[in-house]
Write an enzyme that holds these catalytic residues in place. Structure first.
Site, short mmCIF file in Angstrom:
data_model
loop_
_atom_site.label_atom_id
_atom_site.label_comp_id
_atom_site.label_asym_id
_atom_site.label_seq_id
_atom_site.Cartn_x
_atom_site.Cartn_y
_atom_site.Cartn_z
N LYS A 46 0.88 -1.18 0.00
CA LYS A 46 0.00 0.00 0.00
C LYS A 46 0.92 1.22 0.00
O LYS A 46 1.50 1.58 1.01
CB LYS A 46 -0.88 -0.02 1.26
CG LYS A 46 -2.24 0.65 1.12
CD LYS A 46 -2.20 2.13 0.84
CE LYS A 46 -1.90 2.95 2.09
NZ LYS A 46 -1.64 4.38 1.78
N GLY A 48 7.18 5.37 7.96
CA GLY A 48 6.33 6.55 8.01
C GLY A 48 6.55 7.29 9.31
O GLY A 48 7.62 7.18 9.93
N SER A 49 5.53 7.98 9.74
CA SER A 49 5.70 8.84 10.92
C SER A 49 5.66 8.01 12.20
O SER A 49 5.08 6.91 12.24
CB SER A 49 4.58 9.88 10.93
OG SER A 49 3.33 9.21 10.96
N VAL A 93 1.98 7.23 13.53
CA VAL A 93 1.29 6.12 12.85
C VAL A 93 1.99 4.80 13.20
O VAL A 93 1.34 3.77 13.42
CB VAL A 93 1.22 6.35 11.32
CG1 VAL A 93 0.64 5.12 10.63
CG2 VAL A 93 0.37 7.57 11.00
N GLY A 94 3.31 4.84 13.30
CA GLY A 94 4.06 3.62 13.64
C GLY A 94 3.64 3.06 15.00
O GLY A 94 3.46 1.85 15.15
N GLU A 127 10.06 1.82 10.56
CA GLU A 127 11.11 2.81 10.29
C GLU A 127 10.41 4.17 10.33
O GLU A 127 9.56 4.46 9.50
CB GLU A 127 11.75 2.57 8.91
CG GLU A 127 12.36 1.18 8.73
CD GLU A 127 13.54 0.90 9.65
OE1 GLU A 127 13.97 1.79 10.40
OE2 GLU A 127 14.02 -0.25 9.65
N CYS A 137 14.32 11.14 5.38
CA CYS A 137 14.16 10.80 6.81
C CYS A 137 15.47 11.08 7.53
O CYS A 137 15.48 11.35 8.73
CB CYS A 137 13.74 9.36 6.97
SG CYS A 137 14.75 8.23 6.04
N GLN A 194 1.46 19.12 3.65
CA GLN A 194 2.85 19.13 4.11
C GLN A 194 3.35 20.58 4.20
O GLN A 194 4.00 20.98 5.16
CB GLN A 194 3.67 18.28 3.11
CG GLN A 194 5.15 18.24 3.34
CD GLN A 194 5.53 17.48 4.59
OE1 GLN A 194 4.70 17.01 5.34
NE2 GLN A 194 6.82 17.42 4.86
N GLU A 250 9.77 16.72 14.48
CA GLU A 250 10.21 16.53 13.11
C GLU A 250 9.42 17.49 12.21
O GLU A 250 8.19 17.42 12.15
CB GLU A 250 9.94 15.08 12.66
CG GLU A 250 10.43 14.83 11.25
CD GLU A 250 10.16 13.41 10.77
OE1 GLU A 250 9.07 12.88 11.03
OE2 GLU A 250 11.05 12.84 10.12
P1 NAD Z 1 2.68 8.62 7.42
O1 NAD Z 1 2.90 7.96 8.74
O2 NAD Z 1 1.66 9.66 7.33
O3 NAD Z 1 2.28 7.54 6.32
C1 NAD Z 1 3.12 6.46 5.99
C2 NAD Z 1 2.30 5.38 5.30
O4 NAD Z 1 1.39 4.85 6.25
C3 NAD Z 1 1.45 5.87 4.15
O5 NAD Z 1 1.39 4.85 3.16
C4 NAD Z 1 0.09 6.07 4.78
O6 NAD Z 1 -0.95 5.98 3.82
C5 NAD Z 1 0.07 4.90 5.74
N1 NAD Z 1 -0.83 5.04 6.90
C6 NAD Z 1 -1.20 6.16 7.55
N2 NAD Z 1 -2.05 5.85 8.56
C7 NAD Z 1 -2.20 4.51 8.55
C8 NAD Z 1 -2.95 3.59 9.34
N3 NAD Z 1 -3.73 3.99 10.36
N4 NAD Z 1 -2.87 2.27 9.05
C9 NAD Z 1 -2.09 1.84 8.03
N5 NAD Z 1 -1.37 2.66 7.24
C10 NAD Z 1 -1.42 3.98 7.50
O7 NAD Z 1 4.12 9.12 6.94
P2 NAD Z 1 4.47 9.91 5.61
O8 NAD Z 1 4.03 11.31 5.85
O9 NAD Z 1 4.01 9.18 4.40
O10 NAD Z 1 6.06 9.81 5.60
C11 NAD Z 1 6.88 10.71 6.24
C12 NAD Z 1 7.40 10.10 7.52
O11 NAD Z 1 8.12 8.92 7.22
C13 NAD Z 1 8.38 11.00 8.22
O12 NAD Z 1 8.12 10.95 9.60
C14 NAD Z 1 9.73 10.36 7.91
O13 NAD Z 1 10.73 10.63 8.85
C15 NAD Z 1 9.37 8.92 7.91
N6 NAD Z 1 10.36 8.13 7.18
C16 NAD Z 1 11.20 7.33 7.89
C17 NAD Z 1 12.16 6.58 7.24
C18 NAD Z 1 13.08 5.68 8.00
O14 NAD Z 1 13.74 4.87 7.38
N7 NAD Z 1 13.13 5.77 9.31
C19 NAD Z 1 12.26 6.64 5.84
C20 NAD Z 1 11.37 7.46 5.14
C21 NAD Z 1 10.41 8.20 5.83
#
Ligand code: NAD
Length: 491
Positions: free
Chosen positions: A181, A234-235, A238-239, A256, A290, A337, A391
């Site tokens: 996804k 992702g963030s 959400v993680g 991550e 990131c 954003q 962040e």
């Molecule tokens: P986000 O958390 O908003 O979304 C990430 C993904 O999760 C997207 O595909 C989104 O659709 C999905 N998502 C959101 N809510 C969800 C839920 N309840 N259930 C399942 N999936 C869900 O993050 P973003 O804005 O897409 O990405 C930016 C973030 O990612 C930043 O915080 C950045 O630091 C982080 N990031 C980390 C790394 C790493 O390796 N540590 C790498 C790249 C990005």
């Protein structure tokens, strides 16, 4: 990607080897971050039914895929990799149109993905087990790793191509099937990634891709009881939510997450090199790596000179569409954003940080309709401020000064995140002490904070990551479980 300029293409999910619309026909529009009034494509807003169909397909495909040899699986993946090289220009364009980063940055992302995929494919061809000398005669004692089943991959928009590659390749070579996804801001990159495997002849159902929102399609996918592993980038917020969801079923997660990465510059650093690395790590991809440097902690003695050197570089950046070869700073990824970043800048001002450059939405020819933010540097930031702790994920750098090494490390570690850190110094002893003391999964000495090689793992600590990290030898470890066997062959 629309091949006819002026027409808006409607895209489809890839489920069970077929391109198909959402079951209820619903669509989301994507807007070009460099020109918000331009719709770049329409994408299925996947329903629960679509998610179920994708997991059904992955479940059905699993036994046959698992039972292939790793070499046979590798042949499919190598074909996808060859197509990736052939289609670099096309994919780079799709990344730039959806994410905003410059074409050069998009190409760089693909090159990096190719290297990581190659490594993971070869890693999958190695023996993944070990034989132990048994304490008993006539007993063969050994362990090996085996696949898990259907895995969910949820990827972010900032590295919309590289991250799916880094996750899906080890999952697939190890014998799992996958439902991907992609982030809702970069659906087409996810679909283009999937198309490589489809065109490489991957058996139906082995890799499926569904588009839609995180809270809708994403969450519905993770809640499917057949999902055996969740790899998420992702963030942090959400993680954490995903970790809680997964804990209820003891499903393993690889998370991550966000960062607030510090760079420390000591008084003996090569200032020119350090300033160059700082500006690159703060502003490349509009500060949306990131691993971007968002805090620089400079020895007081050299702070004035160092900051001037960074500001001079920031002022040379040319804002514009990522498709324009002259652009060195593209838009941030979308209106929301942009709003978030401008909100943080406002908060920085309110809390008393000193704005040294930038600080506004950029205006002017070719910029007014896009999500452009001036490269921004704040001085006189103190560690308690919001911009020092959260962040921002945009082209915003905060400068701190420190009296010495210990204070610099204290500031560097004084956040909840722990993704990447870097130091510029010629003093080997202090460099090594920094590597030991800095709380980050990834540390660089006299190097830009984003550098990485495929043979080593990639992942954060503290609130920047959880679970077995991606890449390197742990790439496949996450997507496999252990199996131990004792076999008596002689009485
Ligand atoms: P986000 O958390 O908003 O979304 C990430 C993904 O999760 C997207 O595909 C989104 O659709 C999905 N998502 C959101 N809510 C969800 C839920 N309840 N259930 C399942 N999936 C869900 O993050 P973003 O804005 O897409 O990405 C930016 C973030 O990612 C930043 O915080 C950045 O630091 C982080 N990031 C980390 C790394 C790493 O390796 N540590 C790498 C790249 C990005």
């Amino acid at each position: 990607m629309s091949t006819n300029p002026g027409t808006v293409e409607t895209h489809q999910n890839y489920i069970a080897g077929k391109w198909q619309a959402a079951s209820d026909g619903s669509l989301d529009e994507h807007h070009d971050p460099a020109r918000l009034s331009e719709v770049t494509g329409r994408y299925p807003r996947s329903t629960n039914e679509d998610v179920r169909a994708a997991v059904d397909a992955a479940e059905a495909a699993y036994p046959a895929w698992r039972d292939l040899t790793a070499h046979a699986r590798g042949e499919y993946l190598k074909r996808a990799l060859a197509l990736m090289s052939e289609r670099t220009e096309r994919i780079a364009r799709v990344i730039t149109i959806e994410n905003g980063k410059t074409l050069a940055e998009s190409r760089g992302e693909i090159v990096s993905a190719i290297k990581e995929m190659e490594y993971q494919i070869h890693q999958g061809l190695r023996a993944l087990g070990e034989i132990a000398p048994s304490a008993l005669p006539g007993v063969l004692a050994y362990q090996y790793r085996r696949p898990l089943g259907v895995c969910a991959v949820i990827s972010p928009w900032n590295f919309p191509f590289n991250v799916p590659g880094r996750k899906c390749t080890p999952a697939l070579i190890a014998g799992n099937t996958v439902v991907l996804k992609p982030a809702s801001l970069t659906p087409n990159v996810g679909l283009e990634f999937t198309r490589l495997f489809a065109d490489a002849g991957l058996p139906p159902g082995v890799l499926n891709c569904i588009t839609g929102s995180g809270s809708g399609a994403g969450e519905s996918l993770l809640k499917d009881p057949r999902i055996q592993a969740i790899s998420f980038t992702g963030s942090t917020s959400v993680g954490i939510h995903i970790n809680q969801l997964a804990a209820g079923r003891l499903v393993r997660t690889q998370l991550e997450l966000g960062g607030k990465n510090p760079m420390v510059v000591l008084e003996d650093a090569d200032l020119d090199e350090a300033a160059g690395a700082c500006a690159t790590a703060a502003f490349a991809c509009a500060g949306q790596w990131c691993t971007s440097t968002s805090r620089v902690i400079v020895a007081k003695k050299i702070a004035g000179e160092f900051v001037e050197a960074v500001l001079a570089r920031a002022r040379t950046l040319k804002l514009g569409s990522g498709l324009d070869p002259a652009t060195t700073l593209g838009p941030v990824c979308g209106a929301q954003q942009m709003k978030n970043i401008l909100g943080f800048i406002e908060e920085g001002r309110r809390e008393g940080a000193k704005l040294l450059t930038g600080g506004r939405r950029a205006a002017g020819e070719g910029l007014d309709d896009g999500c452009f933010i001036e490269p921004t540097v704040f001085g006189e930031v103190n560690p308690g401020m919001t911009i020092a702790q959260e962040e921002i994920f945009g082209p915003v750098l905060s400068v701190f000064t420190a009296d010495g090494f210990d204070e610099a490390v204290t500031i560097a570690n004084g956040v909840r995140f722990g993704l990447a850190s870097s130091i510029y110094t010629k003093d080997l002893e202090r460099a090594m002490r920094f590597v030991e003391k800095t709380e980050a999964g990834l540390t660089h000495v006299n190097m830009v904070s984003a550098y990485k090689e495929p043979q080593l793992s990639f992942g954060g600590i503290k609130e920047s990551g959880s679970g077995i990290p991606e890449g390197g030898r742990t790439g496949i470890e996450f997507f496999t479980e252990h199996k131990v066997a004792y076999l008596k062959y002689r009485s």
